[in-house]
Enzyme design. Sequence first.
Site, short mmCIF file in Angstrom:
data_model
loop_
_atom_site.label_atom_id
_atom_site.label_comp_id
_atom_site.label_asym_id
_atom_site.label_seq_id
_atom_site.Cartn_x
_atom_site.Cartn_y
_atom_site.Cartn_z
N TRP A 3 32.24 25.60 -10.65
CA TRP A 3 33.64 25.67 -11.44
C TRP A 3 34.60 24.63 -10.80
O TRP A 3 35.41 24.11 -11.59
CB TRP A 3 34.18 27.19 -11.18
CG TRP A 3 35.22 27.76 -12.01
CD1 TRP A 3 36.14 28.70 -11.71
CD2 TRP A 3 35.78 27.14 -13.37
NE1 TRP A 3 37.16 28.75 -12.52
CE2 TRP A 3 36.86 28.08 -13.76
CE3 TRP A 3 35.20 26.23 -14.09
CZ2 TRP A 3 37.41 27.88 -14.88
CZ3 TRP A 3 35.69 26.07 -15.48
CH2 TRP A 3 37.04 26.71 -15.78
N LYS A 15 35.06 42.24 -15.07
CA LYS A 15 33.87 42.11 -16.12
C LYS A 15 32.90 41.74 -15.51
O LYS A 15 31.74 41.94 -16.03
CB LYS A 15 34.61 41.07 -17.14
CG LYS A 15 35.06 39.70 -16.41
CD LYS A 15 33.97 38.62 -16.07
CE LYS A 15 34.59 37.29 -15.43
NZ LYS A 15 33.50 36.40 -15.23
N ASP A 50 36.95 37.18 -21.74
CA ASP A 50 35.86 36.68 -20.49
C ASP A 50 34.67 37.74 -20.44
O ASP A 50 33.58 37.44 -20.30
CB ASP A 50 36.77 36.95 -19.35
CG ASP A 50 36.30 35.93 -18.19
OD1 ASP A 50 35.22 35.19 -18.47
OD2 ASP A 50 36.95 35.81 -17.15
N THR A 63 30.76 36.69 -20.66
CA THR A 63 29.95 36.77 -19.60
C THR A 63 28.85 37.86 -19.61
O THR A 63 27.79 37.74 -19.01
CB THR A 63 30.96 37.49 -18.24
OG1 THR A 63 32.24 36.59 -18.24
CG2 THR A 63 30.24 37.53 -17.04
N SER A 76 25.86 32.95 -17.63
CA SER A 76 26.31 33.89 -16.46
C SER A 76 25.58 34.32 -15.63
O SER A 76 24.51 34.76 -15.84
CB SER A 76 26.69 35.13 -17.33
OG SER A 76 27.12 36.18 -16.69
N ARG A 77 25.88 34.00 -14.29
CA ARG A 77 25.15 34.39 -13.25
C ARG A 77 24.94 35.90 -13.16
O ARG A 77 23.97 36.47 -12.73
CB ARG A 77 25.44 33.71 -11.86
CG ARG A 77 26.89 34.07 -11.60
CD ARG A 77 27.37 33.17 -10.52
NE ARG A 77 27.90 31.77 -11.01
CZ ARG A 77 28.46 30.85 -10.49
NH1 ARG A 77 28.68 31.11 -9.05
NH2 ARG A 77 28.89 29.81 -10.67
N ASN A 78 26.02 36.54 -13.37
CA ASN A 78 25.91 38.01 -13.33
C ASN A 78 25.07 38.68 -14.28
O ASN A 78 24.02 39.55 -14.03
CB ASN A 78 27.42 38.56 -13.70
CG ASN A 78 28.35 38.04 -12.69
OD1 ASN A 78 28.30 38.65 -11.46
ND2 ASN A 78 29.20 37.29 -12.89
N GLU A 117 29.38 37.27 -8.13
CA GLU A 117 30.48 37.81 -7.99
C GLU A 117 30.43 39.23 -8.24
O GLU A 117 31.04 39.98 -7.49
CB GLU A 117 31.58 36.99 -8.63
CG GLU A 117 31.61 35.79 -8.46
CD GLU A 117 32.42 35.26 -7.11
OE1 GLU A 117 32.76 36.20 -6.13
OE2 GLU A 117 33.21 34.25 -6.90
#
Length: 337
Positions: free
Chosen positions: A12, A188, A241, A245, A251-253, A278
């Site tokens: 980012w 989120k 968002d 996501t 999206s890593r999540n 995160e």
Amino acid sequence: MERIGVIGSGTWGTAIAILLSHNGHEVTLWSAIPSEIEELEKTRRHPNLPEAEIPKEIQMTVDLKEAMEDKDLLVMAVPSVFVRETAKKMRPLCKDSQRIVDVAKGIEEKTLDTMSMILKEELPMAEVAVLSGPSHAEEVSRGLPTTCVAGSHKKAVAEYIQSVFMSPVFRVYTSPDVLGIETGAALKNVVALAAGIADGLGYGDNTKAALITRGMAEIARLGVAMGGKYQTYAGLSGIGDLIVTCASMHSRNRRAGILIGKGYSMEEAMKEVHMVVEGVYSAKAALALSKKYGVPMPIVEQVNEVLFDGKPAKDAVSDLMLRDKRIENSDLPWDEA
């Protein structure tokens, strides 16, 4: 042209540095890791942004003083778990009225503080703003059209951030609702883990749509109880968002959630993703906030049980589906009882 220091050279931070450089600003990109800066200087590419070339005009450094000195704007782009530690290091170097925009998303587990709260505590001399919205680094770094919202308690600061970031491919709105922006951005990630878990279990679009919709309801209920504005959660840093996501493989999540749904442990999933997830760090904080403000958050509760208590993901989905019967919108009146 503004002189800008980007604090954090992850995906980012690097994407923002590229954007700001293309906007004509003088940009310095900082990392605490010498090998990371050496590699970026050598290749002019971030390993997780292989399609984006880092302009030669961007200066790179491991010297925090060099990154901060004589800068019109600082961009705080380190992962949320490192924001306080980094801000403490910045304090002796931070000038009065230094404008700082935070782009990290999260809630500190120990204090339940948002990122701007941490910055205001550690850097009381600074003017703090936030920037958030549906904005994957992979796409911003490639110049794909993206829209975000800049938040500050001071209109002039928000409009300054807007003017610095605005471009033909990056549109920025302004808002005074800093708390709403930050809670939407942080929470989120927890719902995105749930959406990924559902994907990993092999569930369909119906399941994901339900998680996005009911997840947004949980986020908005908590955010409003904390002092955020309901309209914010219907905007870019809220539903915007959340959608991106939960739906994108950038999206890593979501990717971590998919692995957990397939049977990976939380630790195994985080290791496989190779980046900071995160939502894992925000999940406990979200649950603590729900208890503090007396706001039920069943999706957040189940995510915590899967992540930290070893609950099988399939059982968590079943428990969500079999909860007591509820009305969707309790504020709406019936014509007849």
